[in-house]
Write an enzyme that holds these catalytic residues in place. Sequence first.
Site, PDB file in Angstrom:
ATOM      1  N   HIS A 104     -44.174   3.106  -1.128  1.00 14.67           N
ATOM      2  CA  HIS A 104     -44.722   3.445  -2.441  1.00 14.67           C
ATOM      3  C   HIS A 104     -46.066   4.110  -2.206  1.00 14.67           C
ATOM      4  O   HIS A 104     -46.980   3.508  -1.642  1.00 14.67           O
ATOM      5  CB  HIS A 104     -44.878   2.210  -3.319  1.00 14.67           C
ATOM      6  CG  HIS A 104     -45.299   2.543  -4.722  1.00 14.67           C
ATOM      7  ND1 HIS A 104     -44.390   2.760  -5.745  1.00 14.67           N
ATOM      8  CD2 HIS A 104     -46.531   2.743  -5.263  1.00 14.67           C
ATOM      9  CE1 HIS A 104     -45.055   3.061  -6.852  1.00 14.67           C
ATOM     10  NE2 HIS A 104     -46.339   3.049  -6.594  1.00 14.67           N
ATOM     11  N   CYS A 105     -46.196   5.353  -2.653  1.00 16.66           N
ATOM     12  CA  CYS A 105     -47.391   6.155  -2.340  1.00 16.66           C
ATOM     13  C   CYS A 105     -48.343   6.180  -3.539  1.00 16.66           C
ATOM     14  O   CYS A 105     -47.999   6.713  -4.595  1.00 16.66           O
ATOM     15  CB  CYS A 105     -46.986   7.579  -1.977  1.00 16.66           C
ATOM     16  SG  CYS A 105     -48.394   8.624  -1.523  1.00 16.66           S
TER      17      CYS A 105
END
Length: 252
Positions: A104-105
């Site tokens: 998850h960026c």
Amino acid sequence: VVCLVAYHIFFMLFVWSYWKTIFTLPMNPSKEFHLSYSDKESLEREPRGESQQEVLRRAAKDLPIYTRTMSGAIRYCDRCQLVKPDRCHHCSVCDKCILKMDHHCPWVNNCVGFSNYKFFLLFLAYSLLYCIFIAATDLQYFIKFWTNGLPDTQAKFHIMFLFFAAAMFSVSLSSLFGYHCWLVSKNKSTLEVFRAPIFRHRTDKNGFSLGFSKNLRQVFGDEKKYWLLPVFSSLGDGCSFPTCLVNQDPEQ
């Protein structure tokens, strides 16, 4: 004119790939991986342990699943109430299972997975080229700044700031881009680097690796004309993946 054309090409490709990375919704497992109403009831009635695993094995017997948990159990998500496809993981931020989840960026406020991994990789590549181009074209004026070759105006401080910002981002982006290029060459995700996939009979950190050329095509597709464009061209459906293991099933 050449610099202006090159600048706007890099800029447009950078913005396009960044936009696609942010606004492409992560793909979730298809309906066949969700438990039926009767299976959910059976799972709730059974005590935790082998009884629940028997229900899950019955539900997953026709699904293309080859990976297991560390204990050898069927990978099941209690939150989404589904049997996890291979390489699928539950994101605690998005609160849903993401196909071929990489991470998850926070920079794109989105999960990077099967649906947008190619866009994320192109975003890193074009942002790196963009920063290198700015640093390279600004270098001569940056040198003049230190040799007092520029007019004594406020603009010279903008030149210094621009060079430092572009150079620092180039260094950080080059390491991140290089790391993800290595991941593509090995057909791995970031999560699989930290925890190797466990197949039916053994753990294999290179279980999904098919060789450099085929690994590259898994992400970018077979049509080379689409490789450098942020349009979806990855192979497969995100739920099942070819492996290099020839003895997944003793009957094969």
